[in-house]
Design a protein around this motif. Structure first.
Motif, mmCIF file in Angstrom:
data_model
loop_
_atom_site.group_PDB
_atom_site.id
_atom_site.type_symbol
_atom_site.label_atom_id
_atom_site.label_comp_id
_atom_site.label_asym_id
_atom_site.label_seq_id
_atom_site.Cartn_x
_atom_site.Cartn_y
_atom_site.Cartn_z
ATOM 1 N N PHE A 83 -45.626 -108.440 25.648
ATOM 2 C CA PHE A 83 -45.943 -107.598 24.229
ATOM 3 C C PHE A 83 -47.426 -108.085 24.006
ATOM 4 O O PHE A 83 -48.099 -109.059 24.790
ATOM 5 N N ASN A 84 -48.458 -107.486 23.611
ATOM 6 C CA ASN A 84 -49.798 -107.248 23.475
ATOM 7 C C ASN A 84 -49.486 -107.270 21.656
ATOM 8 O O ASN A 84 -49.102 -106.505 21.111
ATOM 9 N N ARG A 85 -50.369 -108.385 21.323
ATOM 10 C CA ARG A 85 -51.183 -107.627 19.936
ATOM 11 C C ARG A 85 -52.392 -107.496 20.157
ATOM 12 O O ARG A 85 -53.119 -108.781 20.624
ATOM 13 N N ARG A 86 -52.901 -106.233 19.075
ATOM 14 C CA ARG A 86 -54.651 -106.565 20.293
ATOM 15 C C ARG A 86 -55.301 -107.053 18.376
ATOM 16 O O ARG A 86 -54.592 -107.396 17.835
ATOM 17 N N VAL A 131 -58.222 -111.229 15.721
ATOM 18 C CA VAL A 131 -57.467 -111.669 16.214
ATOM 19 C C VAL A 131 -56.861 -113.641 15.248
ATOM 20 O O VAL A 131 -57.823 -114.172 14.533
ATOM 21 N N ARG A 132 -55.587 -113.234 15.120
ATOM 22 C CA ARG A 132 -54.722 -114.547 14.349
ATOM 23 C C ARG A 132 -54.434 -115.541 14.755
ATOM 24 O O ARG A 132 -53.886 -114.882 15.428
ATOM 25 N N SER A 133 -54.329 -116.330 14.837
ATOM 26 C CA SER A 133 -53.513 -117.861 14.899
ATOM 27 C C SER A 133 -52.530 -117.418 15.176
ATOM 28 O O SER A 133 -51.817 -118.187 16.448
ATOM 29 N N ASP A 135 -50.467 -117.708 18.830
ATOM 30 C CA ASP A 135 -49.307 -118.442 19.500
ATOM 31 C C ASP A 135 -48.750 -118.522 19.685
ATOM 32 O O ASP A 135 -47.425 -118.350 20.660
ATOM 33 N N GLU A 136 -47.710 -116.642 19.654
ATOM 34 C CA GLU A 136 -46.792 -115.997 20.061
ATOM 35 C C GLU A 136 -47.185 -115.380 21.610
ATOM 36 O O GLU A 136 -46.485 -115.783 22.195
ATOM 37 N N LEU A 137 -48.707 -114.899 21.592
ATOM 38 C CA LEU A 137 -48.453 -114.650 22.528
ATOM 39 C C LEU A 137 -48.990 -115.808 24.167
ATOM 40 O O LEU A 137 -47.928 -115.508 24.609
ATOM 41 N N SER A 151 -58.112 -107.102 23.826
ATOM 42 C CA SER A 151 -56.845 -108.117 23.471
ATOM 43 C C SER A 151 -57.273 -109.570 23.621
ATOM 44 O O SER A 151 -56.582 -109.632 24.619
ATOM 45 N N ILE A 152 -57.997 -110.266 23.238
ATOM 46 C CA ILE A 152 -58.757 -111.076 23.894
ATOM 47 C C ILE A 152 -57.073 -112.187 24.261
ATOM 48 O O ILE A 152 -57.171 -113.293 24.653
ATOM 49 N N ALA A 153 -56.442 -112.675 23.330
ATOM 50 C CA ALA A 153 -54.875 -113.747 22.963
ATOM 51 C C ALA A 153 -54.838 -112.784 24.292
ATOM 52 O O ALA A 153 -53.994 -113.532 24.925
#
Length: 254
Positions: A100-103, A109-111, A115-117, A157-159
């Motif tokens: 999945f992705n979290r932008r 970006v949130r910690s 962690d989930e990514l 989408s760095i993380a």
């Protein structure tokens, strides 16, 4: 007989998108496919139905990834699903596709997202391999779905990019470690593919055209484009390829 007749494959995140395409292609080539999913049972059952409706073989495996003890629990359910069919708890092909992705840029970006990514894209594949080694037969195949985001900068989408880069580093290390067992380990890096996860990119004709223009073929990718590459890597034809990340972006960023 198909190229993968007599082999068993596990495809994570196979309910939709690229994972569904991979599961269908491996089954078409003769493999018994374990269709893994996390929550969307209806979509996963659609994948299985499309496989069995075309004469293929598939089982459902439900398990969360990115949580403690995920690999052990997934394989318990994998073993049980095979046992119901009278099959040995053996594995020939592992496809780490779930993702999945979290932008979020570096500023926002949130910690917890980071962690989930990392947990889903890097930690889960590593421990799926570790816990699967006793089931994975010599001469097996491990394929991890990475992303062109490890090669083309996507600051928003760095993380996600960092998590996929970790999976590519894992691929090289595992290839060297498992070569003694003739197990090949490779990654495939898609670009912009028309899946639910990327729906915002092709939600409008203008959006799709803009992303299509980034490829030298002037179109967005389809799940089948990626599935065909994975099927090749899973076959005997790819026996001399290991430790590689195959770009599957349609020439994005050339």
């Amino acid at each position: 007989m198909g190229a993968l007749t007599g082999r068993t494959a596990l495809v994570t995140g196979a309910g939709r998108g690229i994972g569904r395409g991979i599961a269908r292609r491996l089954a078409a080539d003769g493999a018994l496919v374990a269709v893994h999913y996390r929550a969307d049972e209806a979509a996963a059952r659609e994948t299985v139905a499309s496989i069995t409706g075309n004469g293929g073989r598939a089982v459902l495996v439900r398990a969360p990834l990115g949580v403690p003890d995920d690999a052990r629990r997934l394989y318990e359910r994998f073993d049980a699903a095979l046992a119901e069919r009278g099959e040995e708890p053996c594995l020939d092909i592992l496809v780490n596709n779930a993702g999945f992705n979290r932008r979020g840029s570096v500023a926002d970006v949130r910690s917890e997202d980071f962690d989930e990514l990392i947990a889903v894209h890097a930690r889960a594949p590593l421990f799926l391999v570790q816990h699967g080694l006793g089931r994975l037969r010599d001469g097996g195949r491990i394929v991890t779905i990475s992303s062109a985001a490890t090669r083309v900068a996507l600051p928003e989408s760095i993380a996600y990019s960092m998590a996929k880069a970790a999976a590519e580093a894992m691929t090289r290390a595992l290839a060297k470690d498992l070569g003694r067992r003739r197990i090949t380990v490779n990654a495939v890096a898609p670009g912009f593919v028309k899946t639910d996860m990327n729906a915002r990119r092709w939600a409008t004709p203008e959006g799709e055209a803009a992303h299509a223009a980034l490829s030298v073929f002037s179109r967005m990718g389809e799940a089948a484009d990626i599935a065909d590459i994975v099927a090749f890597l899973a076959s005997d034809d790819a026996r001399w390829i290991t430790g590689q990340c195959l770009d599957a972006s349609g020439g994005v960023g050339l």
